[in-house]
Design a protein around this motif. Structure first.
Motif, PDB file in Angstrom:
ATOM      1  N   ARG A   1       0.746  -1.182   0.149  1.00 11.82           N
ATOM      2  CA  ARG A   1      -0.178  -0.243   0.352  1.00 11.82           C
ATOM      3  C   ARG A   1       0.381   1.396   0.033  1.00 11.82           C
ATOM      4  O   ARG A   1       1.846   1.336   0.440  1.00 11.82           O
ATOM      5  CB  ARG A   1      -0.931   0.170   1.263  1.00 11.82           C
ATOM      6  CG  ARG A   1      -1.712  -0.832   1.584  1.00 11.82           C
ATOM      7  CD  ARG A   1      -2.427  -1.436   0.290  1.00 11.82           C
ATOM      8  NE  ARG A   1      -3.768  -2.735   0.508  1.00 11.82           N
ATOM      9  CZ  ARG A   1      -3.577  -3.919   0.012  1.00 11.82           C
ATOM     10  NH1 ARG A   1      -2.981  -3.639  -0.572  1.00 11.82           N
ATOM     11  NH2 ARG A   1      -4.627  -4.714   0.550  1.00 11.82           N
TER      12      ARG A   1
ATOM     13  N   ASP B   1      -4.558   1.981  -1.202  1.00 15.35           N
ATOM     14  CA  ASP B   1      -4.224   0.097  -2.463  1.00 15.35           C
ATOM     15  C   ASP B   1      -4.809   0.768  -3.762  1.00 15.35           C
ATOM     16  O   ASP B   1      -5.685   0.753  -4.242  1.00 15.35           O
ATOM     17  CB  ASP B   1      -5.294  -0.736  -2.451  1.00 15.35           C
ATOM     18  CG  ASP B   1      -5.391  -2.169  -3.008  1.00 15.35           C
ATOM     19  OD1 ASP B   1      -4.687  -2.045  -4.157  1.00 15.35           O
ATOM     20  OD2 ASP B   1      -5.837  -2.958  -2.882  1.00 15.35           O
TER      21      ASP B   1
ATOM     22  N   HIS C   1      -6.410  -1.926  -6.792  1.00 16.48           N
ATOM     23  CA  HIS C   1      -8.048  -1.631  -5.901  1.00 16.48           C
ATOM     24  C   HIS C   1      -9.476  -1.500  -7.454  1.00 16.48           C
ATOM     25  O   HIS C   1      -9.223  -0.345  -7.825  1.00 16.48           O
ATOM     26  CB  HIS C   1      -8.792  -1.579  -5.029  1.00 16.48           C
ATOM     27  CG  HIS C   1      -9.852  -2.267  -4.368  1.00 16.48           C
ATOM     28  ND1 HIS C   1      -9.964  -2.445  -3.506  1.00 16.48           N
ATOM     29  CD2 HIS C   1     -11.195  -2.069  -4.724  1.00 16.48           C
ATOM     30  CE1 HIS C   1     -11.108  -3.031  -3.745  1.00 16.48           C
ATOM     31  NE2 HIS C   1     -12.399  -1.960  -3.922  1.00 16.48           N
TER      32      HIS C   1
ATOM     33  N   GLU D   1      -8.171   2.814   1.889  1.00 19.22           N
ATOM     34  CA  GLU D   1      -8.512   2.081   2.262  1.00 19.22           C
ATOM     35  C   GLU D   1      -8.522   2.104   4.156  1.00 19.22           C
ATOM     36  O   GLU D   1      -9.091   1.645   4.633  1.00 19.22           O
ATOM     37  CB  GLU D   1      -7.455   0.621   2.577  1.00 19.22           C
ATOM     38  CG  GLU D   1      -7.633  -0.953   1.528  1.00 19.22           C
ATOM     39  CD  GLU D   1      -6.987  -1.808   1.359  1.00 19.22           C
ATOM     40  OE1 GLU D   1      -6.431  -2.588   0.922  1.00 19.22           O
ATOM     41  OE2 GLU D   1      -5.536  -1.186   2.481  1.00 19.22           O
TER      42      GLU D   1
ATOM     43  N   GLU E   1     -11.895   2.280   7.978  1.00 14.38           N
ATOM     44  CA  GLU E   1     -10.421   1.636   7.646  1.00 14.38           C
ATOM     45  C   GLU E   1     -12.411   0.661   6.860  1.00 14.38           C
ATOM     46  O   GLU E   1     -12.665  -0.189   7.737  1.00 14.38           O
ATOM     47  CB  GLU E   1     -10.847   1.042   8.899  1.00 14.38           C
ATOM     48  CG  GLU E   1      -9.801   0.088   9.098  1.00 14.38           C
ATOM     49  CD  GLU E   1      -8.782  -0.308   9.668  1.00 14.38           C
ATOM     50  OE1 GLU E   1      -9.497   0.396  11.169  1.00 14.38           O
ATOM     51  OE2 GLU E   1      -8.668  -1.211  10.027  1.00 14.38           O
ATOM     52  N   ASN E   2     -11.504  -0.210   6.016  1.00 13.67           N
ATOM     53  CA  ASN E   2     -12.119  -0.899   4.925  1.00 13.67           C
ATOM     54  C   ASN E   2     -13.350  -0.436   4.674  1.00 13.67           C
ATOM     55  O   ASN E   2     -14.054  -1.723   5.060  1.00 13.67           O
ATOM     56  CB  ASN E   2     -12.401  -2.532   5.629  1.00 13.67           C
ATOM     57  CG  ASN E   2     -10.883  -2.511   5.762  1.00 13.67           C
ATOM     58  OD1 ASN E   2      -9.991  -2.843   4.976  1.00 13.67           O
ATOM     59  ND2 ASN E   2     -10.079  -3.378   6.641  1.00 13.67           N
TER      60      ASN E   2
END
Ligand code: URP
Ligand code: ZN
Ligand code: ZN
Length: 458
Positions: free
Chosen positions: A48, A394, A397, A425, A436-437
């Motif tokens: 990342r 990322d 992605h 991310e 986050e995510n």
């Protein structure tokens, strides 16, 4: 609270290094190889990029415009910004009609109490008199160090050249930065009325009524006036080759001439305004989208440094219930597009496409805005002592931009269906994880007002 971000590639405007970043409370404290520091949390950023949080220096949350209010307020808009990797916005407080600057600034500080991200404020000045000039100086002392003036929208925002010149002279003394909406509003309004009288009412006529030559003319005038006043000047939402040429000409003469462009002018065109039915209204903003061949020039301007940064001019209006105020009359379509969530990733496509380097990307979306608007080095970089506003990104992605998945409070996306590569991310503001995510962890009102210092050349 200590957080260690390990195994990532740290990217700043000057360097790309494999390094770990140690965050303590709200600040970055250490960057180094294989750091072994004790931490409350360790984030593995392998594969990342670890980059400074984006700074979007041109947004409009909750702005009244064209008979409607922008559909994002400071809560929904900064939440969406955070999902997109932007941790600081600079929004525009608006001078009220028949008022000085103070009530408009107070109103904006109140609106911004809901912000999830940090924010600064510029001030839109609609009227110049001795009292307003004095207030401009006071605001500079309070961290509102830039003022937007308009050369368009007669009767609403537009100032005459004498008023613009007076504001510039004042800025020369106080160290403020004058930001200009550069379109020549006089002839534009004549064309608007003529087209409407001829029954040319569809959204595409919005673009035809605001030719790029009138943007180029206004930009040229801005720098002539600023030169006479002895002050730097900054063009907002630059859209066209004509305007870029005028910036370049001023810079080639050694003037402190600066400009931003926006993702919509790099990716969208007048063809979008001419989509069938009323759909073109989704793309109505000012200055308008240009013929597609202007895009390449704007990318070149970003590469060569004649354009210093990319902002969004985020001004969202719903297609249903807001943009449709202009059915049968393009002049009644509220002007503005949503993109605060998309800027970071859209400009990152320039890295994938080989147009800009990684470091230039960081410069365009974070470092240059921080320097231009008095936030650097607190923000806009990753360095010991800077705010821990960090994006773990990322780069590979794959995803598709869509209103179905975005977080902006608006019922369409200008970039609907566009495939992009890259995802913020994890997004951190002053050491606290905001995103986050795909999950949001912010709390309303955690964003702080940032008092900005006076203009420093980026
Ligand atoms: O169409 C636009 N750009 N709307 C927002 C207001 C402005 O002029 O920046
Ligand atoms: Zn404007
Ligand atoms: Zn704007």
């Amino acid at each position: 609270m200590r957080t260690l971000i390990k195994n990532g590639t740290v990217v700043t405007a000057t360097e790309t290094v494999e390094a770990d970043v140690l965050v303590e409370d709200e600040r970055v404290v250490l960057i180094g190889l294989s750091l072994e520091a004790e931490a409350d949390r360790t984030i593995d950023a392998f594969g990342r990029y670890v980059m400074p949080g984006g700074i979007d220096p041109h947004t409009h949350m909750d702005l009244p415009f064209g008979g409607s209010f922008c559909s994002d307020d400071f809560a929904t808009g900064t939440r969406a910004a955070a999902f997109g990797g932007t941790t600081t916005i600079v929004d525009f407080a608006l001078q009220g009609t028949d008022e000085g600057l103070r009530p408009g600034l107070d109103l904006w500080l109140e609106k911004a109490e809901k912000a999830y991200t940090d924010f600064g404020l510029h001030m839109i000045v609609k009227r110049i008199d001795d009292q307003v000039l004095k207030e401009m100086d006071q605001l500079v002392g309070e961290g509102v160090t830039s003022f937007k003036l308009f050369m368009a929208y007669p009767g609403v925002f537009m100032l005459d050249d004498g008023s613009i010149f007076r504001a510039m002279q004042r800025a020369a003394d106080s160290g403020a930065l004058i930001m200009m909406h550069a379109e020549n509003g006089g002839p534009i309004d004549v064309l608007v009325q003529q087209y409407l009288a001829e029954g040319k009412t569809d959204p595409m006529w919005h673009g035809r009524s605001r030719p790029s030559s009138m943007e180029g003319e206004a930009v040229h005038r801005v720098f002539k006036l600023a030169e006479l006043a002895g002050t730097p000047a900054y063009i907002v939402h630059l859209s066209s080759r004509d305007a870029l040429n005028a910036v370049r000409e001023a810079r080639d003469r050694g003037l402190p001439a600066f400009a931003e462009t926006c993702p919509q002018y790099l990716y969208l065109s007048e063809d979008d305004m001419a989509r069938p039915g009323f759909e073109g209204a989704k793309f109505v903003c000012s200055p308008p989208l240009r013929p597609a061949d202007h895009q390449e020039d704007l990318w070149k301007g970003l590469q060569a440094g004649d354009l210093q940064l990319v902002a969004t001019d985020h001004a969202p209006f719903n297609y249903v219930g807001q943009k449709d105020l202009g059915v049968g009359n393009f002049a009644k379509i509220p002007n503005g597009l949503p993109s605060v969530e998309d800027r970071f990733t859209l400009i990152f496509q320039g890295v994938h496409d080989g147009r800009i380097s990684l470091s230039r990307f960081v410069e365009l979306v974070a470092t240059a805005p921080a320097k231009m608007f008095g936030l650097y080095p607190r923000k806009g970089t990753i360095a010991p002592g800077s705010d821990a506003d960090i994006v773990v990104f990322d780069p590979n992605h794959e995803r598709v931009l869509s209103a179905q998945t975005h977080h902006m409070n608006v019922d369409y996306s200008c970039f609907e269906g566009m495939k992009v590569r890259g995802l913020p991310e994890l997004v951190m503001q002053r050491g606290r994880v905001l995103v986050e995510n795909g999950q949001f962890h912010g709390s309303e009102g955690q964003g702080q007002f940032v008092r900005r210092s006076r203009f420093q050349e980026p």
